[in-house]
Design a protein around this motif. Structure first.
Motif, mmCIF file in Angstrom:
data_model
loop_
_atom_site.group_PDB
_atom_site.id
_atom_site.type_symbol
_atom_site.label_atom_id
_atom_site.label_comp_id
_atom_site.label_asym_id
_atom_site.label_seq_id
_atom_site.Cartn_x
_atom_site.Cartn_y
_atom_site.Cartn_z
ATOM 1 N N ARG A 7 0.835 -1.203 0.000
ATOM 2 C CA ARG A 7 0.000 0.000 0.000
ATOM 3 C C ARG A 7 0.868 1.250 0.000
ATOM 4 N N SER B 76 1.242 4.711 1.889
ATOM 5 C CA SER B 76 0.831 5.500 3.037
ATOM 6 C C SER B 76 1.387 6.900 2.860
ATOM 7 N N CYS C 240 -3.015 7.477 -1.926
ATOM 8 C CA CYS C 240 -2.729 6.916 -0.608
ATOM 9 C C CYS C 240 -3.943 6.187 -0.052
ATOM 10 N N SER C 241 -3.666 5.049 0.588
ATOM 11 C CA SER C 241 -4.781 4.362 1.224
ATOM 12 C C SER C 241 -4.953 4.869 2.651
ATOM 13 N N GLU C 242 -3.920 5.423 3.226
ATOM 14 C CA GLU C 242 -4.083 6.057 4.528
ATOM 15 C C GLU C 242 -3.084 7.200 4.663
ATOM 16 N N SER D 272 -1.030 9.964 7.426
ATOM 17 C CA SER D 272 -0.682 10.446 8.751
ATOM 18 C C SER D 272 -0.326 11.908 8.593
ATOM 19 N N HIS E 11 -4.660 10.709 11.791
ATOM 20 C CA HIS E 11 -4.336 9.510 11.038
ATOM 21 C C HIS E 11 -5.644 8.937 10.524
ATOM 22 N N GLY E 12 -5.654 8.476 9.301
ATOM 23 C CA GLY E 12 -6.886 7.882 8.791
ATOM 24 C C GLY E 12 -6.878 7.816 7.289
ATOM 25 N N THR E 13 -8.053 7.531 6.731
ATOM 26 C CA THR E 13 -8.161 7.511 5.280
ATOM 27 C C THR E 13 -8.104 8.951 4.787
ATOM 28 N N GLN F 274 -11.189 10.901 5.758
ATOM 29 C CA GLN F 274 -11.245 11.285 7.171
ATOM 30 C C GLN F 274 -10.325 12.457 7.447
#
Lengths: 237, 298, 800
Positions: free
Chosen positions: B46, B48, B234-236, B238, B248-250, B253
């Motif tokens: 993934r 990040s 990005c899948s998540e 920070s 921190h999140g999707t 979010q």
């Protein structure tokens, strides 16, 4: 300084500047009227810091001119401008990290003020610096370092104060405290040019906001109206 | 995980344990806490994102992860092994690759030689003939020359392959840095503003390339100012501010997180009193110093 | 107990001098970022000046000391800063090191010219004959005075740097130069003052030494080199650290002198010189305990002038040409000239050893002649028969020694490697080359090589052998540069941090290249077949080698050859000019040989202006020749014709020399223009080309026909006239032709600074530019679409 009262304290006229042959300022016009705070805002790399470098003499413009109190000072070396009352607090920390607090203040006297006066003003405004006067400046917290930098700006009682990214890397509360002091300096009659990325904080103290994009000042106006456009410029939303 | 981590082997789903795990990382410069107690999990397969305003500590975090600077405290784990005590080159051999915010290309060498040096340095410590990564020729075995040529091709650098990197524009030089890092076959890739210098079209293509890399099992940690790109790939996320993780999140979010917006526009949102007081002191009439979104009434 | 006290006090008093000298070193390094290798030479100059003022001119002690220490030395230091050091601010470590080393060599040469070594110059000690009783030990006043001065210096520096604004500004300039300006300070003035201060401190130590030692330029300079070890204790930046180091070194040396019997031996090594080797030993120990240097990622600078890597074919052709040319020239020379030229070619092998180390990897060594010495001594011991196998063994030994020497320093930055190698050179001179058991009677004869029945027992054979070895090693280095390892070295020079993050062990890579360099230098010694004096392996002998290698252009094999030949040319020129002197209106008459003795230093100092060295510039002039086959053929044919004519005795050797110089300087570079003009717009018209060819032919013939050997008696005048003739011929030829060789230069790859100037702007450039301006894509598009309609409504830039 026998110009009429309306003459701006600092004025940049059609300033162009380049690193090597890559031009980054394409004709900047900027005016800092007496006893006012001008905020220079804009996205990363717009040329704000370069504008300040030209204004304080560290960089020579390739075209255009810099005027202080109506006099053409283009090409005058920075130390001379500093001695004439144009004080600059550069980006990052405007301090010497390996000198003690007191020694840093002693460097401020190079501009032509006595050490007594410098210490009085600095410790009076920032009692925390008095506690740490023999500490190596680089070992203090970021906020304290910035206070030390600002103390110099205060103590030498400049006619024009140039501030670059005062807030960088500092906690919001500290930034607010520092800008409270900037506002007071302004109230005492110093003209201030502030460069900031943290738009909202500085808009609280500014009389005039200028937005810089693409090496040019695109917009000058009332801070509150300018603020609206800023949020759009930053997040692209 | 093995040291050279054949990226083709890992499937995106098998990322239960993150490829890179950072715990309680702090870096102090003098009295300035540049990074404060940061935790990061970067799963394999993934992308990040690590975002934040200028000076938030993103590059310092990268430097601490790959061992260029020694953190004040904290742990860096790679595939479950603690690598905190290892030197930079040892960590690289365990599978950390990176690019730099300020270019660190071999400017007197050609594009091809830059990539080739990455590959040759890997060959100098890894005698094992691992299969080529999935994103190159579907993981088939490749000769060194072919692997270099394929990487150059994938990055769209064929036309400038023989040009000294020192005379390339920044955008292309950044791709060279990425290609060089890929030639070392990392399992974790830290990318520091790789898309600055690319145009919109190239940025889209670049995002797709990152997607391919991740899909082949690579763990990617991306620092990037091009928010559109970050949100897309990005899948998540920070978010770092003043050296601390504030969110921190999707991407969705994070985008709607008030603290994040504050971080980008200035810290007036949660406690505006001091600014207001200052403004009043200065005789400036500001009706509302807190931020209001575009279109909101002021 | 008395003995212990005596040696303690003696140790402390030399510690005092070390401390004073080291504090000067630390002051200049911390305030200017330049480690002044010439610090010892500053002290030496001061000592001689003091002798001149006090002894020769009879000025009383106190005014003489004041004049030297407080006036002349500080002014000298400040001038050096302004004229030389300010120019190399921001240059690479290698350039900074080479420039200060060159200054040291130049000052050594100048001192030996002003104060020739054949006169003894005693300096009366201070307070002669006055003693004081301390714990029952008679201590001369002068010793106490040194201690007191050291304490005063320590206190004074502490006060200066913490209590005075000037001193604080000197520290501030290191932290942040431009911030000091913004405060209203003047960094340039501060730097001059700190160099003045450093020179003053060097002068104090020099004057104190001058009363204890016989006045010798080299000895005095090297004594201060000992203080490198002292300064390293404080990581070159801490004054208290330097004082601590001084005490340790002073006491250790004194106790060694007092308690270790000079007759004592370890194996073949007598410990009589141990005290002299202590600084080097101490430096190594200190380096070993230093923590490893941090990597820094600060962005890569774009290279000024990437050096072209020659293809292997070019290297092979070049190698063959070198062997042929040297053999041809050698066959014409008199026996004495041949010896000198052979030695010069030998030195070129040593400069070649710096190509991988300095040119490819960006590291530096100041001990190449030491490795030559190890190679020579080992060959004399193990290879008396001249067996090539012995050479292999010797080379392997040199490689191992090199690796061991470099290991502690390579973990640290470039300056430490320079210090460590300098210390190694001093150590070897004291503990190895000056040992009777190792080099008997001060000289070593390296056995000539023999390959089966062929023995290299004449100078001519030695010259050809050296040329062949140079050509082979040069080709090997070109191959290496084009190999994976060579690419890695270049990569490491460009960005160490990127290499580390790719998994490269920087330390072992650097150790490898240092070992290679030591091995090549060792081979140079083992295959030299000549006699060396122990002196030629010392630090002062190594410094010019490194300097001139860099001056020649260390990035290329040709540069190494030019460097070696420059150095080899100095003894040759000394012989030619032995009878000449440069007169300036009859006031001063300076023998040319004296001028030559400090020329290498001056050449090194000039490096501040041209950091790439000479080779790339010379290459520009001759590159076109290589691209034009007819020009190559004519060049070769012309040279061969001259050689044959001389060989068979048709023309004299002086005519050959003159004609060859004219041919190489004036004819060869213009041949491509005359024979194969490539650029139609630059091309001269055919009549001009014919006229030019005729002129050049006439000039060459004139050079042959002038009766140099009989009409002129002075060698100096001959050489001068030949050079004038060559320059005139070239100038007139260019005038006739109307085109200069530079215009034939191949276009270089476009520089990023010239985008839009020498090539059209591409889309990528435009995008990069907008990114640099901070414009996001959206804004960019918006601006473009709005541009037409919005021009009139564009916001006014300022409130008026």
């Amino acid at each position: 300084m026998t110009q009429d009262a309306a003459a701006p304290l600092l004025e940049l006229r059609g300033v162009r500047a380049a690193y090597g042959s890559i031009e980054v300022l394409h004709g900047v016009d900027l005016v800092v009227p007496p006893a006012s705070v001008v905020a220079l805002l804009g996205p990363n790399g717009a040329g704000k810091t370069t504008t300040l470098s030209v204004a304080c003499g560290l960089m020579s413009p390739t075209a255009g001119s810099v005027h202080v109190a109506g006099r053409d000072v283009t090409g005058v070396p920075p130390e001379v401008l500093a001695q004439k009352g144009l004080t600059t607090i550069p980006e990052g920390r405007g301090i010497f990290p390996n000198l003690t607090v007191r020694e840093n203040l002693q460097m401020a006297t190079l501009a032509g003020v006595g050490i007594k006066q410098v210490e009085e003003v600095a410790y009076g405004r920032f009692p925390r610096l008095a506690e740490r006067r023999n500490q190596i400046a680089g070992t203090m917290s970021g906020g304290e370092q910035q206070m030390l930098a600002l103390a110099r700006g205060l103590a030498v009682d400049p006619a024009v104060l140039l501030l670059d990214e005062l807030s960088m890397g500092l906690a919001p509360l500290v930034v607010e405290e520092l800008y409270g002091i900037v506002a007071q300096i302004a109230k005492e009659g110093t003209s201030i040019l502030v460069v900031e990325q943290f738009a909202r904080t500085v808009l609280g103290v500014a009389d005039i906001a200028a937005i810089m994009v693409h090496g040019q000042v695109r917009r000058v106006g009332d801070p509150t109206t300018v603020e609206q456009e800023l949020s759009a410029a930053y997040l692209g939303g | 995980m093995s040291a050279s981590f054949p990226t083709a082997a890992a499937s995106p789903v098998a990322a239960a344990a993150p490829a890179l795990r950072v715990r309680d990382l702090s870096v102090r410069f003098g009295g300035h806490l540049a990074v404060s107690s940061v935790d990061l999990d970067v799963p394999a397969g993934r992308i990040s994102g690590l975002i934040g305003p200028n000076g938030a500590g993103k590059t310092t975090t990268f430097n601490a992860i790959c061992g260029v600077i020694t953190p004040t405290s904290g742990q860096v784990e790679l595939g479950g092994d603690d690598v905190s005590k290892l030197s930079t080159h040892q960590r690289a051999r365990r599978g950390i690759g990176r690019t730099f915010q300020r270019l660190e290309v071999f400017s007197s060498l050609s594009v091809r030689d830059n990539v080739r040096v990455g590959l040759e340095i890997r060959q100098s410590w890894s005698r094992r003939r691992a299969a080529a990564p999935q994103f190159l020729a579907g993981g088939a075995e490749l000769s060194a020359d072919d692997e270099v040529a394929l990487i150059i091709d994938r990055l769209g650098l064929v036309e400038v392959a023989e040009v000294p990197v020192g005379s390339l524009p920044t955008g292309q030089a950044r791709k060279v840095e990425l290609g060089r890092a890929l030639a070392a076959r990392p399992s974790v890739l830290l990318l520091d503003e790789p898309a600055s210098g690319l145009d919109e079209q190239e940025s889209v293509e670049f995002g797709a390339l990152l997607g391919t890399l991740a899909a082949s099992g690579l763990a990617i940690l991306l620092v990037e100012h091009d928010i559109a790109l970050v949100m897309r790939v990005c899948s998540e996320l920070s978010v770092l501010n003043f050296g601390q993780l504030i969110a921190h999140g999707t991407p969705e979010q994070v985008q709607s997180n008030a603290a994040v917006l504050d971080a980008y526009l200035g810290g007036g949102g949660n406690d505006a009193t001091a600014v207001e007081r200052a403004a009043v002191d200065a005789g400036v009439n500001v009706s509302d110093t807190s931020w209001s979104g575009p279109g909101a009434p002021s | 107990m008395d003995k212990f006290l005596t040696f303690t006090i003696a140790g402390l008093s030399s510690a005092a001098i070390y401390a004073i000298a080291a504090s000067g070193l630390v002051v200049t390094y911390t305030t200017s970022g330049i480690f002044n290798f010439a610090h010892g030479a500053f002290g030496m100059m001061a000592a001689f000046t003091y002798w001149q003022v006090h002894v020769a001119w009879g000025v009383p002690t106190i005014p003489a000391v004041i004049l030297v220490v407080f006036v002349i030395a500080p002014i000298f230091g400040a001038v050096i800063e302004r004229v030389i050091m300010r120019g190399i601010e921001g240059a690479s470590d290698v350039v900074k090191i080479v420039v200060t080393v060159s200054l040291m060599v130049a000052l050594l040469g100048i001192a030996q010219v002003i104060w020739p070594q054949n006169v003894s110059r005693p300096v009366p000690p201070f307070f002669e004959g006055r003693f004081v009783e301390l714990f029952g030990v008679r201590v001369p006043w002068a010793r106490l005075m040194a201690l007191v001065i050291a304490l005063v210096v320590a206190g004074g520096l502490k006060l200066l740097f913490t209590r005075t604004r000037l001193g604080i500004a000197m520290r501030a300039v290191v932290d942040d130069r431009s911030l000091l300006q913004l405060n209203g300070g003047r960094p340039g003035r501060t730097a001059m003052l700190s160099w003045g201060l450093g020179a003053g401190l060097a002068a104090i130590s020099g004057v104190l030494y001058s009363t204890e030692q016989t006045l010798s330029a080299i000895t005095l300079t090297l004594l201060v080199v000992n203080t490198y070890a002292v300064a390293v204790v404080g990581r070159l930046r801490s004054l208290p650290g330097a004082f601590l180091g001084a005490v340790i070194l002073g006491l250790a040396q004194s106790y060694v002198t007092g308690y270790i019997n000079p007759g004592l031996t370890i194996g073949p090594i007598a410990l009589g010189n141990l005290a002299a080797a202590l600084p080097a030993i101490m430096l190594f120990i200190v380096l070993l305990v230093q923590p490893e240097e941090r990597l820094r990622a600060h962005g890569v600078e774009r290279p000024r002038n990437p050096i072209r890597v020659p293809s292997q074919t070019v290297a092979i052709v070049g190698g063959v040409a070198l062997v042929v040319v040297l053999a041809a020239l050698g066959s014409l020379m008199s026996a004495s000239d041949l010896v000198l030229v052979t030695k010069g070619a030998g030195i070129a092998l040593v400069t070649l050893s710096l190509v991988p180390l300095t040119g490819y990897a960006g590291q530096i060594s100041l001990a190449q002649m030491t490795f030559v010495g190890i190679g020579a001594v080992a060959m004399a011991a193990w290879g008396a028969s001249g067996s090539p196998l012995a050479v292999v063994l010797v080379v392997a030994v040199c490689a191992v020694v090199g690796a061991v020497v470099a290991l502690p320093a390579l973990r640290l930055s470039g300056i430490y490697l320079a210090l460590a190698t300098a210390a190694f050179a001093l150590f070897c001179t004291a503990m190895f080359f000056n040992q009777q058991t190792i080099i008997r009677a001060g000289s070593v004869q390296v056995p000539p090589l023999s390959f089966g029945p062929l023995s290299i027992n004449t100078d001519f054979r030695q010259l050809v052998l050296t040329a062949i070895v140079f050509a082979l090693l040069g080709n090997g280095l070109v191959w290496l540069r084009r190999s994976a390892w060579g690419r890695r070295l270049t990569a490491m020079k460009d960005s160490p941090v990127a290499c580390a993050t790719l998994g490269l062990n920087l330390t072992s890579t650097k150790v490898g290249v240092f070992a290679l360099s030591a091995a090549i230098a060792g081979a140079g010694g083992a295959m030299s077949g000549r006699t060396f004096t122990a002196d030629s392996f010392s630090l002062p002998a190594s410094l010019p080698v490194t300097m001139l290698a860099v001056v020649g252009g260390i990035g290329s094999i040709a540069g190494a050859f030019i460097g070696g030949m420059l150095l080899g040319a100095i003894p040759i020129a000394s012989t030619i000019f032995a009878a000449n002197a440069i007169g300036i209106f009859r006031f001063v008459s300076l023998p040319v040989t004296n001028v030559l003795s400090f020329t290498p230093g001056l050449m090194g100092i000039s490096l501040g202006r041209e950091p790439d060295g000479a080779a790339p510039q010379i290459a520009v002039g001759y590159r076109a020749v290589g691209d034009s086959p007819p020009a190559l053929v004519v060049s070769a044919a012309g040279a061969v014709a001259l050689w044959v004519a001389t060989r068979v005795g048709v023309i004299t050797k002086w005519s050959f020399f003159a004609a060859l110089v004219v041919f190489v300087v004036a004819v060869v570079p213009l041949l491509p223009l005359i024979l194969t003009p490539r650029l139609p717009e630059d091309q001269a018209e055919p009549p001009r080309r014919v006229a030019c060819a005729i002129w050049l032919a006439l000039a060459t013939i004139a050079a042959v026909l002038i009766p140099w050997a009989t009409a002129i008696t002075s060698n100096g005048v001959r050489v001068l006239l030949v050079l004038v003739l060559a320059a005139l011929s070239a100038r007139v030829a260019i005038g006739v032709l109307g085109v200069t060789p530079e215009q034939l230069r191949r276009p270089l790859p476009p520089s990023p600074d010239l985008i839009g100037v020498d090539r059209p702007l591409s889309r990528a450039d435009a995008i990069e530019a907008t990114h640099m301006m901070g414009l996001t894509e959206d804004e960019f598009e918006a601006e473009v679409s709005r541009a037409g309609a919005d021009v009139a409504a564009a916001p006014v830039g300022a409130l008026r």
